[in-house]
Motif scaffolding. Sequence first.
Motif, PDB file in Angstrom:
ATOM      1  N   VAL A  24     -27.166   5.612  -6.056  1.00  0.00           N
ATOM      2  CA  VAL A  24     -27.044   4.601  -6.772  1.00  0.00           C
ATOM      3  C   VAL A  24     -25.487   4.474  -7.196  1.00  0.00           C
ATOM      4  O   VAL A  24     -24.984   5.475  -7.668  1.00  0.00           O
ATOM      5  CB  VAL A  24     -27.630   4.788  -8.213  1.00  0.00           C
ATOM      6  N   VAL A  25     -24.709   3.402  -6.761  1.00  0.00           N
ATOM      7  CA  VAL A  25     -23.378   3.200  -7.104  1.00  0.00           C
ATOM      8  C   VAL A  25     -23.092   2.155  -8.359  1.00  0.00           C
ATOM      9  O   VAL A  25     -23.886   1.277  -8.434  1.00  0.00           O
ATOM     10  CB  VAL A  25     -22.608   2.627  -6.048  1.00  0.00           C
ATOM     11  N   SER A  36     -24.137  -5.001  -3.483  1.00  0.00           N
ATOM     12  CA  SER A  36     -23.450  -5.798  -2.608  1.00  0.00           C
ATOM     13  C   SER A  36     -22.565  -4.682  -1.947  1.00  0.00           C
ATOM     14  O   SER A  36     -21.926  -3.864  -2.639  1.00  0.00           O
ATOM     15  CB  SER A  36     -22.741  -6.752  -3.223  1.00  0.00           C
ATOM     16  N   PRO A  37     -22.502  -4.529  -0.497  1.00  0.00           N
ATOM     17  CA  PRO A  37     -21.771  -3.728   0.013  1.00  0.00           C
ATOM     18  C   PRO A  37     -20.156  -3.676  -0.376  1.00  0.00           C
ATOM     19  O   PRO A  37     -19.598  -2.669  -0.576  1.00  0.00           O
ATOM     20  CB  PRO A  37     -21.707  -4.125   1.462  1.00  0.00           C
ATOM     21  N   GLU A  38     -19.785  -5.004  -0.603  1.00  0.00           N
ATOM     22  CA  GLU A  38     -18.093  -4.818  -0.958  1.00  0.00           C
ATOM     23  C   GLU A  38     -18.128  -4.543  -2.340  1.00  0.00           C
ATOM     24  O   GLU A  38     -16.987  -3.773  -2.730  1.00  0.00           O
ATOM     25  CB  GLU A  38     -17.699  -6.510  -1.006  1.00  0.00           C
ATOM     26  N   SER A  39     -19.020  -4.885  -3.344  1.00  0.00           N
ATOM     27  CA  SER A  39     -18.998  -4.402  -4.629  1.00  0.00           C
ATOM     28  C   SER A  39     -18.969  -2.905  -4.581  1.00  0.00           C
ATOM     29  O   SER A  39     -18.422  -1.899  -5.306  1.00  0.00           O
ATOM     30  CB  SER A  39     -20.211  -4.990  -5.481  1.00  0.00           C
ATOM     31  N   ARG A  40     -19.942  -2.186  -3.746  1.00  0.00           N
ATOM     32  CA  ARG A  40     -20.301  -0.688  -3.829  1.00  0.00           C
ATOM     33  C   ARG A  40     -18.918  -0.277  -3.227  1.00  0.00           C
ATOM     34  O   ARG A  40     -18.729   0.712  -3.767  1.00  0.00           O
ATOM     35  CB  ARG A  40     -21.360  -0.609  -2.961  1.00  0.00           C
ATOM     36  N   TRP A  41     -18.289  -0.867  -2.177  1.00  0.00           N
ATOM     37  CA  TRP A  41     -17.188  -0.284  -1.912  1.00  0.00           C
ATOM     38  C   TRP A  41     -15.750  -0.095  -2.883  1.00  0.00           C
ATOM     39  O   TRP A  41     -15.249   0.797  -3.073  1.00  0.00           O
ATOM     40  CB  TRP A  41     -16.604  -1.021  -0.551  1.00  0.00           C
ATOM     41  N   GLU A  42     -16.008  -1.293  -3.651  1.00  0.00           N
ATOM     42  CA  GLU A  42     -14.644  -1.366  -4.626  1.00  0.00           C
ATOM     43  C   GLU A  42     -15.225  -0.737  -5.924  1.00  0.00           C
ATOM     44  O   GLU A  42     -14.175  -0.414  -6.786  1.00  0.00           O
ATOM     45  CB  GLU A  42     -14.297  -3.019  -4.948  1.00  0.00           C
TER      46      GLU A  42
END
Length: 68
Positions: A24-25, A36-42
């Motif tokens: 969980v991020v 979202s992958p982008e949200s998880r990355w940032e």
Amino acid sequence: MSDQPSSTEPPIPGTAVERRPAPVVRCRRCHRPLRSPESRWEKLGRHCADAPAPTRVYVIDQDHLPGT
């Protein structure tokens, strides 16, 4: 009898990998879970990424400058 291999055969060594759920991020600002992958990355949610960065304001008592 069927000619299909039985499903009780052991897996090939090294191929049996245990599937784990994704960690969980959470957002750095609002601590909501991110999907979202982008949200998880940032590590920022879509609403927090658009918001301006918070600035800290310090209220400090100061002496007046001479002549003002």
